[in-house]
Design a protein around this motif. Structure first.
Motif, PDB file in Angstrom:
ATOM      1  N   SER A  69       2.440  -6.417  -0.124  1.00 47.21           N
ATOM      2  CA  SER A  69       2.900  -5.124   0.364  1.00 47.21           C
ATOM      3  C   SER A  69       3.411  -4.369  -0.856  1.00 47.21           C
ATOM      4  N   ILE A  70       2.935  -3.143  -1.008  1.00 50.21           N
ATOM      5  CA  ILE A  70       3.247  -2.364  -2.204  1.00 50.21           C
ATOM      6  C   ILE A  70       3.778  -0.999  -1.805  1.00 50.21           C
ATOM      7  N   LYS A  71       4.827  -0.579  -2.497  1.00 47.82           N
ATOM      8  CA  LYS A  71       5.411   0.742  -2.253  1.00 47.82           C
ATOM      9  C   LYS A  71       5.674   1.418  -3.588  1.00 47.82           C
ATOM     10  N   CYS A  72       5.281   2.669  -3.688  1.00 45.50           N
ATOM     11  CA  CYS A  72       5.535   3.478  -4.884  1.00 45.50           C
ATOM     12  C   CYS A  72       7.027   3.775  -4.963  1.00 45.50           C
ATOM     13  N   THR A  73       7.601   3.603  -6.166  1.00 47.86           N
ATOM     14  CA  THR A  73       9.020   3.905  -6.354  1.00 47.86           C
ATOM     15  C   THR A  73       9.257   5.079  -7.289  1.00 47.86           C
ATOM     16  N   GLY A  74       8.200   5.554  -7.952  1.00 44.79           N
ATOM     17  CA  GLY A  74       8.363   6.709  -8.828  1.00 44.79           C
ATOM     18  C   GLY A  74       7.301   6.785  -9.901  1.00 44.79           C
ATOM     19  N   PRO A  75       7.359   7.852 -10.667  1.00 44.56           N
ATOM     20  CA  PRO A  75       6.366   8.052 -11.726  1.00 44.56           C
ATOM     21  C   PRO A  75       6.648   7.179 -12.948  1.00 44.56           C
ATOM     22  N   THR A  76       5.608   6.928 -13.718  1.00 48.83           N
ATOM     23  CA  THR A  76       5.787   6.247 -15.005  1.00 48.83           C
ATOM     24  C   THR A  76       5.827   7.270 -16.127  1.00 48.83           C
ATOM     25  N   ASN A  77       5.501   8.508 -15.807  1.00 53.23           N
ATOM     26  CA  ASN A  77       5.573   9.582 -16.803  1.00 53.23           C
ATOM     27  C   ASN A  77       6.052  10.864 -16.123  1.00 53.23           C
ATOM     28  N   ALA A  78       6.468  11.812 -16.918  1.00 53.38           N
ATOM     29  CA  ALA A  78       7.023  13.063 -16.379  1.00 53.38           C
ATOM     30  C   ALA A  78       5.942  14.028 -15.890  1.00 53.38           C
ATOM     31  N   GLY A  79       4.679  13.712 -16.125  1.00 56.96           N
ATOM     32  CA  GLY A  79       3.585  14.617 -15.750  1.00 56.96           C
ATOM     33  C   GLY A  79       3.452  14.849 -14.258  1.00 56.96           C
ATOM     34  N   VAL A  80       3.780  13.854 -13.461  1.00 54.83           N
ATOM     35  CA  VAL A  80       3.716  13.978 -12.002  1.00 54.83           C
ATOM     36  C   VAL A  80       5.099  13.588 -11.484  1.00 54.83           C
ATOM     37  N   PRO A  81       6.004  14.568 -11.318  1.00 51.51           N
ATOM     38  CA  PRO A  81       7.385  14.242 -10.995  1.00 51.51           C
ATOM     39  C   PRO A  81       7.610  13.565  -9.646  1.00 51.51           C
ATOM     40  N   LYS A  82       6.787  13.833  -8.644  1.00 45.94           N
ATOM     41  CA  LYS A  82       6.969  13.225  -7.321  1.00 45.94           C
ATOM     42  C   LYS A  82       5.634  12.680  -6.811  1.00 45.94           C
ATOM     43  N   PRO A  83       5.177  11.564  -7.378  1.00 47.11           N
ATOM     44  CA  PRO A  83       3.858  11.070  -6.985  1.00 47.11           C
ATOM     45  C   PRO A  83       3.835  10.298  -5.667  1.00 47.11           C
ATOM     46  N   CYS A  84       4.967   9.799  -5.205  1.00 44.93           N
ATOM     47  CA  CYS A  84       4.999   8.876  -4.069  1.00 44.93           C
ATOM     48  C   CYS A  84       4.868   9.582  -2.725  1.00 44.93           C
ATOM     49  N   THR A  85       4.156   8.939  -1.795  1.00 43.67           N
ATOM     50  CA  THR A  85       3.992   9.469  -0.441  1.00 43.67           C
ATOM     51  C   THR A  85       5.088   8.981   0.497  1.00 43.67           C
ATOM     52  N   GLY A  86       5.806   7.946   0.108  1.00 41.65           N
ATOM     53  CA  GLY A  86       6.821   7.356   0.970  1.00 41.65           C
ATOM     54  C   GLY A  86       6.275   6.247   1.852  1.00 41.65           C
ATOM     55  N   LYS A  87       4.981   6.029   1.806  1.00 40.85           N
ATOM     56  CA  LYS A  87       4.349   4.983   2.607  1.00 40.85           C
ATOM     57  C   LYS A  87       4.202   3.711   1.771  1.00 40.85           C
ATOM     58  N   SER A  88       3.885   2.616   2.446  1.00 45.18           N
ATOM     59  CA  SER A  88       3.546   1.378   1.759  1.00 45.18           C
ATOM     60  C   SER A  88       2.153   0.963   2.213  1.00 45.18           C
ATOM     61  N   VAL A  89       1.560   0.039   1.481  1.00 45.86           N
ATOM     62  CA  VAL A  89       0.213  -0.431   1.794  1.00 45.86           C
ATOM     63  C   VAL A  89       0.173  -1.935   1.561  1.00 45.86           C
ATOM     64  N   VAL A  90      -0.628  -2.624   2.370  1.00 47.13           N
ATOM     65  CA  VAL A  90      -0.850  -4.050   2.171  1.00 47.13           C
ATOM     66  C   VAL A  90      -2.272  -4.220   1.653  1.00 47.13           C
ATOM     67  N   VAL A  91      -2.392  -4.940   0.544  1.00 50.13           N
ATOM     68  CA  VAL A  91      -3.697  -5.168  -0.074  1.00 50.13           C
ATOM     69  C   VAL A  91      -3.951  -6.654  -0.255  1.00 50.13           C
ATOM     70  N   LYS A  92      -5.218  -6.973  -0.361  1.00 51.91           N
ATOM     71  CA  LYS A  92      -5.657  -8.349  -0.602  1.00 51.91           C
ATOM     72  C   LYS A  92      -6.155  -8.435  -2.045  1.00 51.91           C
ATOM     73  N   ILE A  93      -5.725  -9.452  -2.764  1.00 44.04           N
ATOM     74  CA  ILE A  93      -6.196  -9.650  -4.135  1.00 44.04           C
ATOM     75  C   ILE A  93      -7.609 -10.218  -4.086  1.00 44.04           C
ATOM     76  N   VAL A  94      -8.542  -9.477  -4.677  1.00 39.39           N
ATOM     77  CA  VAL A  94      -9.941  -9.904  -4.688  1.00 39.39           C
ATOM     78  C   VAL A  94     -10.521  -9.977  -6.100  1.00 39.39           C
ATOM     79  N   ASP A  95      -9.763  -9.497  -7.080  1.00 43.35           N
ATOM     80  CA  ASP A  95     -10.335  -9.400  -8.424  1.00 43.35           C
ATOM     81  C   ASP A  95      -9.272  -9.641  -9.487  1.00 43.35           C
ATOM     82  N   TYR A  96      -9.742  -9.730 -10.713  1.00 45.08           N
ATOM     83  CA  TYR A  96      -8.890  -9.956 -11.876  1.00 45.08           C
ATOM     84  C   TYR A  96      -8.892  -8.713 -12.747  1.00 45.08           C
TER      85      TYR A  96
END
Length: 130
Positions: A69-96
Motif C-alpha cells: 500500500s503506497i501513499k504520496c507524502t509530498g514532492p521530492t522537488n519544488a517544481g510540483v508543490p502539491k503533487p499528491c492526490t490524497g489517495k493510496s494505491v495497492v500494487v503488486k511487485i512484478v518486476d525489478y
C-alpha cells in the motif's frame, strides 16, 4: 472485581481498539507500458496496478508477488508543490528496478497517477506491505 483484574481488562480493551500500522518512508517513480515481460512473471499479464522493486525491497526475487500500500507524502522537488492526490494505491511487485533506479518503488504509470500528478515524476511516499 479486584483492581488488577480491572486494569487487565482495560489494557485488553485498549489493545483491541488500536491498530498499529507501520509505514516506511521512501520515494516512487513510474514507468510506462509495455509491462511485460517482467522479471517475476515473464509474459504473464498482471494488470496495471503493479510496480518494480528497487534493491531496497527486491531481496533476490523475494519481493515478487508481494503487495504494498503506497501513499504520496509530498514532492521530492519544488517544481510540483502539491503533487499528491490524497489517495493510496495497492500494487503488486512484478518486476525489478535495477541499480540506478531513481525510487524505492517504480510504479506503473496508472498506479502512480492514482496517488500523484504525473508531472511530479518522483515523489516521497509512505509504504507498507499488505
Amino acid at each position: 472485581m479486584g483492581v488488577q483484574t480491572r486494569v487487565l481488562i482495560m489494557v485488553g480493551m485498549l489493545i483491541s481498539l488500536t491498530s498499529v500500522v507501520y509505514a516506511t518512508a521512501g520515494t516512487a517513480t513510474f514507468y510506462t507500458a509495455p509491462y511485460v515481460p517482467s522479471s517475476c512473471y515473464g509474459y504473464q499479464d498482471n494488470g496495471v496496478m503493479i510496480a518494480a522493486a528497487s534493491d531496497v525491497l527486491w531481496n533476490n526475487r523475494a519481493a515478487c508477488g508481494q503487495r504494498y500500500s503506497i501513499k504520496c507524502t509530498g514532492p521530492t522537488n519544488a517544481g510540483v508543490p502539491k503533487p499528491c492526490t490524497g489517495k493510496s494505491v495497492v500494487v503488486k511487485i512484478v518486476d525489478y528496478c535495477p541499480p540506478g533506479c531513481r525510487g524505492t518503488i517504480d510504479l506503473s504509470q496508472e498506479a502512480f497517477k492514482v496517488i500523484a500528478n504525473l508531472d511530479a515524476g518522483k515523489i516521497n511516499i509512505d509504504y507498507n506491505r499488505v
